[in-house]
Design an enzyme around this catalytic site. Sequence first.
Site, short mmCIF file in Angstrom:
data_model
loop_
_atom_site.label_atom_id
_atom_site.label_comp_id
_atom_site.label_asym_id
_atom_site.label_seq_id
_atom_site.Cartn_x
_atom_site.Cartn_y
_atom_site.Cartn_z
N HIS A 116 -9.99 10.28 -22.04
CA HIS A 116 -9.26 11.45 -22.52
C HIS A 116 -8.90 12.34 -21.32
O HIS A 116 -9.07 13.57 -21.36
CB HIS A 116 -10.07 12.23 -23.57
CG HIS A 116 -10.36 11.42 -24.80
ND1 HIS A 116 -9.51 11.38 -25.88
CD2 HIS A 116 -11.40 10.59 -25.10
CE1 HIS A 116 -10.02 10.58 -26.80
NE2 HIS A 116 -11.16 10.09 -26.35
N TYR A 159 -20.93 11.44 -21.58
CA TYR A 159 -20.21 12.66 -21.23
C TYR A 159 -20.85 13.36 -20.04
O TYR A 159 -20.17 13.88 -19.16
CB TYR A 159 -20.19 13.62 -22.42
CG TYR A 159 -19.31 13.23 -23.58
CD1 TYR A 159 -18.75 11.96 -23.68
CD2 TYR A 159 -19.05 14.12 -24.62
CE1 TYR A 159 -17.95 11.60 -24.76
CE2 TYR A 159 -18.25 13.77 -25.70
CZ TYR A 159 -17.72 12.50 -25.76
OH TYR A 159 -16.93 12.16 -26.84
#
Length: 362
Positions: free
Chosen positions: A70, A337
């Site tokens: 992303h 993450y």
Amino acid sequence: MQDRSAPPRRPLNTASKVMRLTGIALVVAVTAAAFAYVNGSLDSHRLTPRKLVDNLETNNGIYPGYRRNHAKGVCVVGYFENSGQLREYSSAAVFSDARTPLVGRFALAGGNPQAPDSGAPVRSLALRFELANGEQWRTGMNTMPVFPVSTPEAFYEMLQAGRPDPATGKPDPGAMPKFFAAHPESAAFLQWVKSAKPSASYATETYNGINAFYLVNAAGKRQAVRWSVVPLDQNAADAAIAQDANVLEPDLAQRLASGPLRWQLRMTLGKPEDPTSDATKVWPGDRTVLDAGTVVLQEIQPQNSGECRDINYDPLILPSGIEGSDDPLLAARSAVYANSYLRRTSEVGKLPAATATKESRQ
């Protein structure tokens, strides 16, 4: 000034000092061991966040200073307007306070920040709610309603199937069909892919939380939920995206220049028989859906210098009143993450000069 009402402190004897220092040493050792385990330094064969992020880099390329997935996105800021309908289900302040500020980020799936907007069918919306009591709620949502696989190991296998051949620079065309044939749990995702038609605007998409969570009320009662945000005011039947490299961010800027954009936060209440550990499964359509409130976005900001740049949208950063489920993907997302965050924040100086200003507002 000394508080004379407090009893005087007694000096620690030698034995007490040794026990105290030994206790601190044990805590440090256990913590270090836990970090080593997560980073994979104790078992080279174990699937680790590092291996997953390394595979994302292999498949997508490395773009210093950007997220490993992303990567292409844009910051937004606004607030959440509470409806009051979740108070009996959760003690979280976000469902009792009238308004909660938030920082969000729209993005495209994939690791190339220069990718054409038409090249990815999956878009995402991540939000960080900043509660008045100092707690935070972070969530990352996607336009797909389900995830293709149910475990981190299967996701790693999928990344391997998409790995480019060093000789051609392209993936083996037979690898991904072979992978999906071996993973029938991907059926719902593949069905969505066949009918997915990404629009020409971030503002007209519905974004889904995919993983299950629990709302917990003041009495400790837990309620399994999945959530999504559904566009309000915007034309949800917007035209399909054209073959344009950069249309989504200008469109969003133009829309916000005319006024705030709104999404309804919908909470689907699960029943005991609904799976909470499998993100590939769709819950029955007859489940109760509550209007939790409205996500209101007011302003757009560049992703390399805006407020979202230094935020890790870890889905397990949750306030009191919301808990993670037994879905194994949640812990994996959190760890991946974190690994991606450490890599990109160490590379901020490599971002284009015009956007590399340090603005950590986390």
